[in-house]
Write an enzyme that holds these catalytic residues in place. Structure first.
Site, PDB file in Angstrom:
ATOM      1  N   SER A   1      49.880 102.371 -38.318  1.00  0.00           N
ATOM      2  CA  SER A   1      50.946 103.089 -37.607  1.00  0.00           C
ATOM      3  C   SER A   1      51.608 102.199 -36.552  1.00  0.00           C
ATOM      4  O   SER A   1      50.948 101.428 -35.862  1.00  0.00           O
ATOM      5  CB  SER A   1      50.354 104.321 -36.924  1.00  0.00           C
TER       6      SER A   1
ATOM      7  N   ASN B   1      50.778  95.366 -26.571  1.00  0.00           N
ATOM      8  CA  ASN B   1      52.034  96.112 -26.604  1.00  0.00           C
ATOM      9  C   ASN B   1      51.925  97.376 -25.772  1.00  0.00           C
ATOM     10  O   ASN B   1      50.870  98.007 -25.705  1.00  0.00           O
ATOM     11  CB  ASN B   1      52.446  96.439 -28.045  1.00  0.00           C
TER      12      ASN B   1
ATOM     13  N   GLY C   1      55.312 102.436 -25.824  1.00  0.00           N
ATOM     14  CA  GLY C   1      55.468 103.771 -25.247  1.00  0.00           C
ATOM     15  C   GLY C   1      55.743 104.843 -26.282  1.00  0.00           C
ATOM     16  O   GLY C   1      56.347 105.877 -25.982  1.00  0.00           O
TER      17      GLY C   1
ATOM     18  N   CYS D   1      46.054 106.257 -28.638  1.00  0.00           N
ATOM     19  CA  CYS D   1      46.993 105.315 -28.018  1.00  0.00           C
ATOM     20  C   CYS D   1      46.563 105.106 -26.563  1.00  0.00           C
ATOM     21  O   CYS D   1      46.413 106.085 -25.821  1.00  0.00           O
ATOM     22  CB  CYS D   1      48.422 105.863 -28.069  1.00  0.00           C
TER      23      CYS D   1
ATOM     24  N   ILE E   1      40.011 101.199 -35.559  1.00  0.00           N
ATOM     25  CA  ILE E   1      40.309 101.714 -34.240  1.00  0.00           C
ATOM     26  C   ILE E   1      41.793 101.497 -33.914  1.00  0.00           C
ATOM     27  O   ILE E   1      42.487 100.804 -34.649  1.00  0.00           O
ATOM     28  CB  ILE E   1      39.447 100.998 -33.145  1.00  0.00           C
TER      29      ILE E   1
HETATM   30  C1  LIG Z   1      53.780  97.288 -31.637  1.00  0.00           C
HETATM   31  C2  LIG Z   1      52.667  98.244 -31.987  1.00  0.00           C
HETATM   32  C3  LIG Z   1      52.945  99.603 -32.038  1.00  0.00           C
HETATM   33  C4  LIG Z   1      51.929 100.500 -32.377  1.00  0.00           C
HETATM   34  N1  LIG Z   1      52.203 101.845 -32.442  1.00  0.00           N
HETATM   35  C5  LIG Z   1      51.231 102.720 -32.828  1.00  0.00           C
HETATM   36  C6  LIG Z   1      51.522 104.096 -33.006  1.00  0.00           C
HETATM   37  O1  LIG Z   1      52.646 104.568 -32.859  1.00  0.00           O
HETATM   38  N2  LIG Z   1      50.491 104.921 -33.360  1.00  0.00           N
HETATM   39  C7  LIG Z   1      49.212 104.475 -33.583  1.00  0.00           C
HETATM   40  O2  LIG Z   1      48.326 105.271 -33.914  1.00  0.00           O
HETATM   41  N3  LIG Z   1      48.928 103.164 -33.457  1.00  0.00           N
HETATM   42  C8  LIG Z   1      49.895 102.287 -33.091  1.00  0.00           C
HETATM   43  N4  LIG Z   1      49.604 100.950 -32.978  1.00  0.00           N
HETATM   44  C9  LIG Z   1      48.232 100.498 -33.250  1.00  0.00           C
HETATM   45  C10 LIG Z   1      48.086 100.000 -34.702  1.00  0.00           C
HETATM   46  O3  LIG Z   1      48.346 101.036 -35.631  1.00  0.00           O
HETATM   47  C11 LIG Z   1      46.655  99.465 -34.940  1.00  0.00           C
HETATM   48  O4  LIG Z   1      45.712 100.497 -34.727  1.00  0.00           O
HETATM   49  C12 LIG Z   1      46.325  98.310 -34.009  1.00  0.00           C
HETATM   50  O5  LIG Z   1      47.430  97.466 -33.807  1.00  0.00           O
HETATM   51  C13 LIG Z   1      45.141  97.495 -34.534  1.00  0.00           C
HETATM   52  O6  LIG Z   1      45.458  96.944 -35.800  1.00  0.00           O
HETATM   53  P1  LIG Z   1      45.998  95.422 -35.972  1.00  0.00           P
HETATM   54  O7  LIG Z   1      45.050  94.548 -35.198  1.00  0.00           O
HETATM   55  O8  LIG Z   1      45.975  95.188 -37.455  1.00  0.00           O
HETATM   56  O9  LIG Z   1      47.384  95.377 -35.405  1.00  0.00           O
HETATM   57  C14 LIG Z   1      50.598 100.028 -32.646  1.00  0.00           C
HETATM   58  C15 LIG Z   1      50.350  98.647 -32.597  1.00  0.00           C
HETATM   59  C16 LIG Z   1      51.355  97.760 -32.278  1.00  0.00           C
HETATM   60  C17 LIG Z   1      51.031  96.274 -32.249  1.00  0.00           C
END
Ligand SMILES: Cc1cc2nc3c(=O)[nH]c(=O)nc-3n(C[C@H](O)[C@H](O)[C@H](O)COP(=O)(O)O)c2cc1C
Length: 299
Positions: free
Chosen positions: A18, A67, A70, A124, A185
């Site tokens: 997400s 990040n 918001g 979040c 997570i």
């Molecule tokens: C720019 C950005 C925006 C994100 N927005 C959301 C979000 O709207 N909802 C959510 O559940 N997680 C959000 N996440 C978290 C990611 O879905 C994910 O859980 C987290 O980044 C860890 O995975 P990764 O290391 O592969 O990025 C966001 C992450 C990033 C970097």
């Protein structure tokens, strides 16, 4: 490469997490063609949210991001119109809210959409009154999950993270109320400071750390959840290679999500991981992903 996450059946185990490329149906179609087994949308709220002013994202020295966007999003009613034409792509709609009624209202908006699952963002780490503040309150988690489960027949996933309440307490509350699967997570609360201006870099001061730096924390969480509970798990956090994906499956994940890796390797990463996992399965003589799920827990 097919996988079942409880009642959710996917042709491939690697999904878009997400918040990354998560609000356009054209992009979802492209990601699906590029090898994603499903896409998770940006978290949606009852109304459009602007998010925080810039700077909202910081690239960490050595890999990963912090990040604090918001949770900017077009709102569930507008977004439902965007995905209504979807026929082919398995879409998991991420929802964020403060009270059970928020989630109930949003689910009604999607009544004409083809949706594979809902993912409740209980984690979040940088927006007040939603996300982790909800996940940290097990009684509220129970009420939200029960309400959502009574509002839809579509499978419901709870996305947990590391807050002030032990995340296993949140997992347990969600399971008690009938959740279908857990994503573990979310980002981990963090910050960065500019030594010249001597101020926090992000406008919100605090944000969520993602990417390689959190991989081994996420892996530990998946292993702990799968050791304690009989619930399908989607691993998420710092996954960027097929070896990472295999580690999460061996720890007990039925599927995985990736976000930050797309910023680094673009969307080729989906097929690179699919190919690598398949070759590993052939080399080790596994004919299904299920045969290797959780093997790292064998004593
Ligand atoms: C720019 C950005 C925006 C994100 N927005 C959301 C979000 O709207 N909802 C959510 O559940 N997680 C959000 N996440 C978290 C990611 O879905 C994910 O859980 C987290 O980044 C860890 O995975 P990764 O290391 O592969 O990025 C966001 C992450 C990033 C970097």
């Amino acid at each position: 490469m097919a996988t079942c996450i409880g009642k959710i059946q996917l042709e491939r185990p690697v999904m878009l997490a997400s918040g990354i490329l998560g609000i356009s149906l054209d992009v979802f179609n492209r990601l699906y063609r590029a090898g994603a087994g499903a896409v998770v949308t940006k978290s949606l709220s009852t109304e459009p949210w602007d998010g925080y002013p810039n700077p909202t994202i910081f690239s960490v020295n050595g890999g990963g991001w912090i990040n604090a966007v918001g949770l900017s999003n077009p709102g569930a009613p507008n977004f439902a119109k965007i995905i209504e034409p979807n026929k082919d792509v398995p879409i998991i709609v991420s929802l964020v809210g403060s009270i059970p009624q928020d989630f109930e209202m949003m689910i009604k908006e999607f009544k004409n959409c083809k949706i594979t699952a809902y993912e409740l963002n209980l984690s979040c780490p940088h927006v007040a009154k939603v996300g982790l503040e909800v996940g940290d309150d097990p009684e509220l988690v129970k009420k939200i999950v029960s309400t959502v489960k009574n509002s839809t027949n579509v499978p419901v996933i709870a996305k947990v993270g590391l807050g002030t309440t032990h995340y296993l307490t949140t997992v347990s509350a969600a399971i008690d109320s009938g959740i279908d699967a857990i994503t573990a997570i979310n980002t981990v609360r963090a910050m960065a400071i500019d030594v010249e201006t001597q101020r926090p870099i992000l406008s919100n001061k605090f944000g969520g750390l993602s990417g390689t730096p959190i991989k081994h924390i996420a892996l530990r969480c998946v292993y702990e959840i799968s050791s304690k509970y009989d619930i399908p798990i989607i691993g998420c956090g710092g996954i960027s290679t097929w070896e990472d994906a295999v580690e999460f499956i061996l720890a007990g994940s039925s599927a995985i999500q990736l976000g930050s890796a797309i910023g680094e390797n673009w969307i080729h990463v989906f097929n690179d991981i699919n190919k690598g996992v398949l070759e590993y399965m052939e080399r080790k003589n596994y004919s299904t992903l299920e045969e290797m799920r959780g093997l790292a827990k064998k004593s």
